[in-house]
Structure formats: structure tokens, C-alpha cells
Scaffold this active site. Structure first.
Site, PDB file in Angstrom:
ATOM      1  N   LYS A  27       0.828  -1.217   0.000  1.00  0.00           N
ATOM      2  CA  LYS A  27       0.000   0.000   0.000  1.00  0.00           C
ATOM      3  C   LYS A  27       0.855   1.257   0.000  1.00  0.00           C
ATOM      4  CE  LYS A  27      -2.446  -0.782   3.612  1.00  0.00           C
ATOM      5  NZ  LYS A  27      -1.710  -2.023   3.946  1.00  0.00           N
ATOM      6  N   THR A  47       3.850   1.534  -1.182  1.00  0.00           N
ATOM      7  CA  THR A  47       4.463   1.615  -2.507  1.00  0.00           C
ATOM      8  C   THR A  47       3.469   2.176  -3.517  1.00  0.00           C
ATOM      9  OG1 THR A  47       5.735  -0.347  -1.903  1.00  0.00           O
ATOM     10  CG2 THR A  47       5.773   0.294  -4.205  1.00  0.00           C
ATOM     11  N   ARG A  52       2.394   7.374   7.330  1.00  0.00           N
ATOM     12  CA  ARG A  52       2.701   7.223   8.745  1.00  0.00           C
ATOM     13  C   ARG A  52       4.203   7.038   8.950  1.00  0.00           C
ATOM     14  NH1 ARG A  52      -0.641   2.119  10.146  1.00  0.00           N
ATOM     15  NH2 ARG A  52      -0.203   1.741   7.942  1.00  0.00           N
ATOM     16  N   LYS A  84       8.756  -7.135   9.321  1.00  0.00           N
ATOM     17  CA  LYS A  84       8.204  -6.501   8.125  1.00  0.00           C
ATOM     18  C   LYS A  84       9.190  -5.578   7.431  1.00  0.00           C
ATOM     19  CE  LYS A  84       4.101  -3.880   6.679  1.00  0.00           C
ATOM     20  NZ  LYS A  84       4.707  -2.648   6.190  1.00  0.00           N
ATOM     21  N   ALA A 101      -2.704  -0.276  12.576  1.00  0.00           N
ATOM     22  CA  ALA A 101      -4.133  -0.384  12.261  1.00  0.00           C
ATOM     23  C   ALA A 101      -4.794  -1.558  12.972  1.00  0.00           C
ATOM     24  CB  ALA A 101      -4.327  -0.526  10.759  1.00  0.00           C
ATOM     25  N   PHE A 141      -3.183  -1.956   6.783  1.00  0.00           N
ATOM     26  CA  PHE A 141      -3.706  -3.311   6.574  1.00  0.00           C
ATOM     27  C   PHE A 141      -4.904  -3.307   5.622  1.00  0.00           C
ATOM     28  CE2 PHE A 141      -1.662  -3.820  10.895  1.00  0.00           C
ATOM     29  CZ  PHE A 141      -0.530  -4.424  10.389  1.00  0.00           C
ATOM     30  N   PHE A 161       3.708  -8.284  -9.609  1.00  0.00           N
ATOM     31  CA  PHE A 161       5.005  -8.880  -9.317  1.00  0.00           C
ATOM     32  C   PHE A 161       5.516  -9.565 -10.591  1.00  0.00           C
ATOM     33  CE2 PHE A 161       3.540  -7.711  -5.396  1.00  0.00           C
ATOM     34  CZ  PHE A 161       4.204  -8.224  -4.285  1.00  0.00           C
ATOM     35  N   TRP A 184       6.713  -0.235  -8.832  1.00  0.00           N
ATOM     36  CA  TRP A 184       7.859  -0.783  -8.089  1.00  0.00           C
ATOM     37  C   TRP A 184       9.074  -0.899  -9.011  1.00  0.00           C
ATOM     38  CZ3 TRP A 184      10.731  -5.374  -8.476  1.00  0.00           C
ATOM     39  CH2 TRP A 184      11.579  -5.637  -7.389  1.00  0.00           C
TER      40      TRP A 184
END
Length: 830
Positions: free
Chosen positions: A281, A283, A305, A316, A535, A566, A654, A683
Site C-alpha cells: 500500500k 508503494t 505514517r 516486516k 491499524a 492493513f 510482481f 515498483w
């Protein structure tokens, strides 16, 4: 100089004019004046603009203006400047040459002075003429102008000595010119307060294949200096506080300056239920603003954030985006930033310390001793502090003299009578530390047997973080901090931070944290980083203030893109029901991020585990798994539609995704009610890979928007929880534990029943069970506990065994992180 520097920083002073003795007009004094406040135009910056011919960017010194007013038709004439040195001399020379005059400068003691005077058509005295320079040296008919400070109020006539030579002093005219400069300064100040069009210079990207690591990409780009970026997007120099080269705090005064400026369009990025790896998200958020601004030339701002160092050193990793769609410098973004989380930690733990200290002191002292220590005699005078006076008013004691309180009033004032078993305020640390989930405090002998069980939460779960994210002004923040309920007293009444007398201190610790931090993307577009609540255990959105400032800065046709943590069932639901109520804002579009990987997991694919290689089901084409997993995407689209906002699905592509899988997801998304569904390659390609998404968002923003809240605040707490469980999660019903029911009853009785709900629930499933993927149905949602974040303004139910302190895995990210002691560069960060 110190007085000049003080006036420079005074927002009520828009210009400075210096009236000093000639001997004090040094470059140090003149350059101490801020160029934008330099009414006399004598600072080096102003003179530089003048000499370069940038007259629009500077003020001409009043004396020079006066001289030029007195002279005309200078083309081809010779003008001699005598004794005109320094800033005035340089400005005179520049202006005279611009009018076509041949300018000669000469000091009073120069041997060639007599010869120069005989050949000059115009003579300008920059200082008092010495007596040993006779007027007879000046040829008849010469125009003489005196700029000497000592002659400003005089006018001499040399015609008695020399028939045709008369001196004109510029004193009165220079004063008029200075007044004109004052008017220009004020006009410029007024103009500077207006909204400015952006003059943004985007940075070029040269994507490589294969795509390097995030930190290699970040380091390969040279970011703009943050003050340059600030100027490009219309921020004033006094509206930013610079931290290093690439970060700056933005002052909230901007909101007052641009209060009449219409807001831009508001876009929320949410997602489907993610894998433990995250679906990108952040990205997508960064790629979208890079596409809007760098490629479609539409003003846009990302509001993100601040990442917690728990995940950064845990599983993560960071939250700066990734690949060619990230915030730079990424190591500064992910590590400390401008210290906001540290400020929250300090404030939170000060309040926690105040609670235990107050219980200890009340349990070991009489009313009289306690009162004497709370209201001591200082320099022979005894008085209440302002926060103590506020407590007296709350108690209905309308007295201001400490000596006049009765014994009963003294006891009422001095004793909070906190019930230790009801304390809900925990200490925090910004590290994943599972062994702090339950602790014992007070075991030292000095605490006199006051021992109790407590716990640590992760810092971003602190209510003070939620307050930072939801506040709308410093005054609002201070009021919210004062309302924090930390426990109940022995009569069952709430005890607040205001009762403990700590509100002002908390506000002081948070005074800089309330300002959003300005950074930039890889393509040089602006980003606000502010607040960082999770979240799953908090409300999961960046700050209201960052969004409000950004909406003013982008202009009416611009876009502000913010992210909810999330899945849409978690972060987006809280965005609408909590954040939108606090801000009064609502989005034009929701961008729902999905990945083929996550959809395969929801379709029955094997478990996805952080740090472990993906199974072949995720790296090979499998249309059936994708189709089966799209039920989760469809459910998240339905959740978005509950709020009446158009949704655009962004499929984060991807390299292992097949074209057929991508096409299938987009087809199902559109059939399920999405305004559009777009594959995104930001990306690997930066903003260029998200141009199609940006175009879809721009179109969707112009659609009819029938935004509505999901529930009424007037409903009982249990009913609001039930609505979220059934309508959003798909539960059959809810089940409250006796503890949870008792808390609901207490909060209702205390008058907190009309607050929105912030569910603390796993983010890995629509249900309370992380292993249940897809769209679980028929489950009963267990509510194990209910807490109240009164300062933040919400009720906080805990679903199942939800923990507010994450733990470290077997192999945390910190194994790969290192510092090069020679270059001081961070290595191994993602």
C-alpha cells in the site's frame, strides 16, 4: 545585531529600517536583517539581486532611489561618485550604469580627484565633503547631489561661489522613498501569504533491471535540499524548521495563512486482507503521487505514517515504499526521523510514572503533609499552579488562596484515591519485546511494598500517538491530553491526566511532534510523514493535520493521497468512522490494493511465512487459485461501498504474475463494482508505471460521491461493535467476556458511550482467527476486553487474544543491519 535578529523572528514585524550612526553601518549589521524584511535594501542578498538586474526580487535603497529621481537623461553623461563606498555606492553604480551613464568612483583622498571633478557632468557626494576639497575644482554647470547622512536635513547652494554649481540634498526625498519601500515590503508580505502556484522540479529516474535493493535505489538518487522543495510547493521560509538536509517540520501557522484556499481532492489507499509480507500500500501511495505529479503534472502530496522501529528491526521492515516508488532518504525515514515517536514515548512514560508515584505518596502521607507538598511555600509565597486551580474548579471549590481550604476540601483536592486494579495506562517502548507483555513494578524496598502487575505496549499503540494523529491544533491536543483516563478512583469515577497535573508537561513534550515532517519521493514530489498508529491495535492512519495542510498546498485541482493500514476492514473502516469524524474531511476515491500473491493465499494456497521462500503455487500461473481468492477482494470492495465512495482497484504486479492472472483479477474487480481496476508497475518503473492508475483515480474523483458513516454515535457501545462485526467482518454475532461487559457498563455510566469504536483485531483475516483466509462466515467474534481512549476519542475493544506488544521472530531483520564505521552508511536495511 541581537535586536535585529529578534525582530527578524517576530511575525508581527514585516520590515526593518535602520537609523544608525554612519560608523555602525557595517556589513555585519546590514546582513543581519532578513532580506525579505530589508526595507533599506542594503543586505548582500538584496544588492546581489540589484546588481544582477533582478529588480523584482529586491528593494532599491531609498537614498539611491532619491538620487535617481533627481537625475534624468543620463545617457552618455559622466557621473562621478565621490566618497560613496559600501552598499550604497555599489547600488548607485549599478543603477546609474543601467541608465546609460559612464560611472567613475573615487575616494576623497584620491590624487586624481581634481581632474575627475573637472570632467564630470554629475557629481554625487556619498559622504561629507572635506574642507580641503574646494568647490572651484568642480566645473560650472555640474549637477551636484549629496547623499551624506549629515546633510539629510540641509540644502546648500554653492552658486555664490560658483555661478552654475548647485548641490541638491536627498534627505526628504530619501525619506519618502523609504516610505515607498515600506509599502512595497508590506505588499510583498501580503502577496507572500497568498496561495502560490507550485514550481516543482521533479527528479529524473533511470530504473534498472533487475531492480536493485531499496536502499541502493534510495542512495543512487540525489534528493533536493528540503528548503528548495518547500519553496517549490509554496511554503514560506518561516513556515519550516529544517532537520538536516532532507527533512523539515512544517509549522501549523500555514493553516491560518491558507484558510480561504479551497481543498484539493482526497484519496485513501487501502487494501485487501494481506499476507504477512504486506501487499504494497505504501508503494502504491508513493507510485501514485509520482505518477500524478511527475508525469501528469498534477499537484499531489503523499501523507504517510512514521514507521515503528518494532517492525523495522523485527519482520516486516520499513514503510517507505519500495523499489522505484519510495520516500528518500529511506534510512532516515525508517530510523528515528525527527524524533516524534521518542517524544510520544517520553510523554506516555511520564504519565505512567506520575500514576504510580501519586499512589505511593498518597499511601504514605497524611492529608496535611500531602497538601503541603503539593502546594509548597516558594520564596515565602504559597499559591496554586494553573492546573491545580483547574482541579479546584472541577471539584466545585471556588477558592484561590491555599490557606482558606477546609480540611474536607484539602482531602478532596489532595487525594485522587486511584484504585490500582483499574489502571489502564501502560508504559511503552518502540521495540518488539515479548517479555514486557506482563511485568511487575515496585519491587524495590524504596517503593514500600507497593507492587502491582503491569505491562508494556509498543509505543505506536499509545493513546498519545492516536491523539497526535487525530488532533486539529495545539489547543485541541492539550485538551485531549488532559482528558486521557488512566484509571478509576475507589468510587468508580475516572481519573485523568488533568487530575494528575501532568497535562501541560505532556503538551510541552509534544510541542514539536505535532508538526508534520516534509520529505520527498524518488521523483522529488512532496511527502508528509506524521504519526504512526498501527491499524490492528490502533486506528492506523496518518495525521489529520498533515492531510489538512497538504489539501491546502496542492490547490483545488490537486490530490492528497493518504494510506490506511492493513486491509479495508481494519484501517479503512477506522479511517471513515474515526478519522473522518475528527477531521470533517472525506475522500473522493478509495484505491484498493491487491496482489495476485495474496489472492492465491485467500484461494487456498499454502501459508505465506515471512523470511521463508514462497511455494511454487505463488510463483507459477494458477488461475483457479486466483479466481477462488478474489472473494476477499470482492468483500473488501463491498466494505468500501458501504461508505458510498468510488473504489479503484490497484493490482500491484510482481514479476511472477502472468498476464492471464492479472487480466482475471482486473475483470473480476470491475464486475464486482469497482469503478476501474488497473495493473501497476511502479515498483519497477517508478511513477511511469502508475500513470494508468493516476488517470483512473482522476476520473473516479469526478464521480458522484454519497459518503456516509457506518453507524450512528448515539447507538450503545455493544450495538456499534456488533454492526462492525457483522457488516464489515461478516461475523454472525459478537460475544463479550464478563470483563468486557463490565467495562462497557462502566464506560456507559461514565458518559463515554457516544464515542466511535476502534477494534483491536488481527489483520491477517476478516475474522479473529489469523488462519481463516478468504471470506470466513458464521463465526462469533469474541470481545475479550474493552478499553477507553478518551483523549483520542474512541472506545477500544480487544478481539480474541490480540496483543499490544509484538514479539521478535527467530531471525529478526536486525541480523542484516550494520553500520560502515568509515562512511557511516547504514547497510542491510531492506
Amino acid at each position: 545585531v541581537s535586536e535585529i535578529l529578534r525582530l527578524n523572528e517576530d511575525p508581527n514585524v514585516q520590515g526593518l529600517a535602520l537609523d544608525l550612526p554612519e560608523s555602525l553601518y557595517s556589513s555585519k549589521v546590514l546582513n543581519a536583517v532578513k532580506p525579505e524584511k530589508d526595507v533599506d535594501g542594503l543586505s548582500s542578498v538584496n544588492l546581489g539581486h540589484l546588481v544582477r538586474g533582478d529588480v523584482c526580487d529586491c528593494l532599491v535603497p531609498p537614498t539611491v532611489c532619491a538620487v535617481m529621481e533627481l537625475l534624468e537623461n543620463l545617457g552618455g553623461k559622466t557621473v562621478l561618485l565621490v566618497g560613496a563606498s559600501g552598499a550604497v555606492g555599489a547600488a548607485l553604480q549599478s543603477m546609474l550604469q543601467r541608465e546609460g551613464a559612464a560611472v567613475v568612483s573615487c575616494p576623497w583622498k584620491a590624487p586624481q580627484l581634481q581632474n575627475e571633478l573637472r570632467h564630470a557632468d554629475v557629481v554625487v557626494f556619498g559622504s561629507m565633503k572635506p574642507d580641503d576639497v574646494p568647490v572651484s575644482w568642480i566645473k560650472p554647470g555640474t549637477t551636484i547631489i549629496s547623499c551624506s547622512h549629515d546633510l539629510l536635513s540641509e540644502k546648500r547652494n554653492y552658486s555664490q561661489q560658483n555661478n552654475s554649481a548647485a548641490e541638491n540634498t536627498v534627505g526628504s526625498l530619501a525619506i519618502a522613498m523609504r516610505m515607498q519601500n515600506m509599502v512595497k515590503t508590506m505588499e510583498r508580505w501580503i502577496q507572500s501569504r497568498q496561495y502560490r502556484k507550485w514550481n516543482l522540479h521533479c527528479l529524473k529516474l533511470q530504473p534498472l533491471s533487475p531492480v536493485p535493493s531499496d536502499i541502493e535505489i534510495s542512495r543512487a538518487q540525489s534528493p533536493k535540499a528540503v528548503d528548495v522543495l518547500a519553496k517549490e510547493i509554496g511554503l514560506l521560509t518561516d513556515e519550516i524548521e529544517i532537520y538536516g538536509q532532507t527533512k523539515a517540520k512544517v509549522r501549523l501557522s500555514l493553516l491560518e495563512r491558507l484558510k480561504d484556499q479551497p481543498d484539493g481532492k482526497y484519496v485513501l489507499v487501502a487494501g485487501i486482507t494481506p499476507t504477512p509480507l504486506g501487499e504494497g500500500k505504501s508503494t502504491v501511495t508513493v507510485g501514485l503521487v509520482q505518477a500524478l505529479t511527475a508525469h501528469l503534472k498534477i499537484n499531489s502530496f503523499a501523507c504517510l505514517r512514521q514507521p515503528s522501529q518494532g517492525p523495522t528491526f523485527g519482520v516486516k521492515g520499513g514503510a517507505a515504499g519500495g523499489g522505484y516508488a519510495q520516500v528518500i532518504p529511506m534510512e532516515e525515514f525508517n530510523l528515528h526521523l525527527t524524533g516524534d515517536i521518542h517524544a510520544i514515548t517520553a510523554a506516555n512514560n511520564l504519565l505512567a510514572a506520575a500514576i504510580d508515584a501519586r499512589i505511593l505518596h498518597e499511601s504514605t502521607q497524611s492529608d496535611k503533609s500531602l497538601y503541603n507538598r503539593l502546594v509548597p511555600v516558594v520564596n515565602g509565597v504559597r499559591g496554586f499552579s494553573p492546573i491545580q486551580l483547574a482541579r479546584l474548579r472541577k471539584l466545585g471549590i471556588n477558592k484561590t488562596d491555599p490557606e482558606t481550604l477546609t480540611e474536607e476540601e484539602i482531602s478532596k483536592f489532595a487525594r485522587l484515591d486511584i484504585d490500582p486494579s483499574t489502571i489502564t495506562w501502560q508504559r511503552v517502548v518502540d521495540t518488539n519485546d515479548r517479555f514486557l507483555r506482563k511485568i511487575t513494578v515496585g519491587q524495590a524496598n524504596t517503593e514500600k511494598g507497593f507492587v502491582r502487575q503491569a505491562q508494556f505496549d509498543i509505543a505506536v499503540a499509545s493513546e498519545i500517538m492516536a491523539i497526535l494523529a487525530l488532533t486539529t491544533s495545539p489547543q485541541d491536543m492539550k485538551e485531549r491530553l488532559g482528558k486521557i483516563v488512566v484509571a478509576n478512583d475507589k468510587k468508580g469515577e475516572p481519573v485523568t491526566a488533568e487530575d494528575l497535573g501532568v497535562t501541560g508537561a505532556l503538551a510541552v513534550l509534544m510541542k514539536d511532534a505535532i508538526k508534520p515532517t516534509l520529505m520527498q519521493t524518488l521523483e522529488g514530489t512532496p511527502v508528509f510523514v506524521h504519526a504512526g498508529p498501527f491499524a490492528n491495535i490502533a486506528h492506523g492512519n496518518s495525521s489529520v493535520l498533515a492531510d489538512k495542510i497538504a489539501l491546502k498546498l496542492v490547490g483545488e485541482k490537486g490530490f492528497v493521497v493518504t494510506e490506511a493500514g492493513f486491509g479495508a476492514d481494519i484501517g479503512m473502516e477506522k479511517f471513515f468512522n474515526i478519522k473522518c469524524r475528527a477531521s470533517g474531511l472525506f475522500p473522493s476515491v478509495v484505491v484498493l490494493v491487491a496482489t495476485v500473491r495474496a489472492l492465491k493465499m485467500h484461494g487456498g494456497g499454502p501459508n505465506v511465512t515471512a523470511g521463508a521462500p514462497l511455494k511454487k503455487e505463488y510463483t507459477e500461473e494458477n488461475l483457479q487459485l486466483v479466481a477462488d481468492g478474489c472473494c476477499n477482494l470482492q468483500k473488501q470492495i463491498q466494505i468500501t461501498q458501504l461508505f458510498g465512495v468510488p473504489v479503484v482497484v490497484a493490482l500491484n504486479v510482481f514479476k511472477t504474475d502472468s498476464p492471464a492472472e492479472v487480466d482475471l483479477v482486473c475483470k473480476i474487480a470491475k464486475q464486482s463494482g469497482a469503478f476501474d481496476a488497473v495493473p501497476c508497475n511502479h515498483w519497477s518503473a517508478g511513477g511511469r508505471g502508475a500513470v494508468q492508475l493516476a488517470q483512473a483515480v482522476e476520473k473516479a474523483a469526478n464521480q458522484k460521491n454519497s459518503f456516509k458513516y457506518h453507524y450512528s454515535l448515539e447507538l450503545p457501545i455493544v450495538e456499534k461493535i456488533r454492526i462492525i462485526a457483522q457488516k464489515v467482518y461478516g461475523a454472525q454475532d459478537i460475544e463479550l467476556s464478563p470483563v468486557a461487559q463490565s467495562q462497557v457498563d462502566r464506560y456507559t455510566q461514565q458518559g463515554f458511550g457516544n464515542l466511535p469504536i476502534c477494534m483491536a483485531k488481527t489483520h491477517l483475516s476478516l475474522s479473529h482467527q489469523p488462519e481463516r483466509k478468504g471470506v470466513p462466515t458464521g463465526f462469533i467474534l469474541p470481545i475479550s476486553d474493552v478499553r477507553a481512549s478518551i483523549g483520542a476519542g474512541f472506545i477500544y475493544p480487544l478481539v480474541g487474544t490480540m496483543s499490544t506488544m509484538p514479539g521478535l521472530p527467530t531471525r529478526p531483520c536486525f541480523y542484516d543491519i550494520d553500520l560502515d564505521p568509515v562512511t557511516e552508511q547504514v547497510k542491510g536495511l531492506f
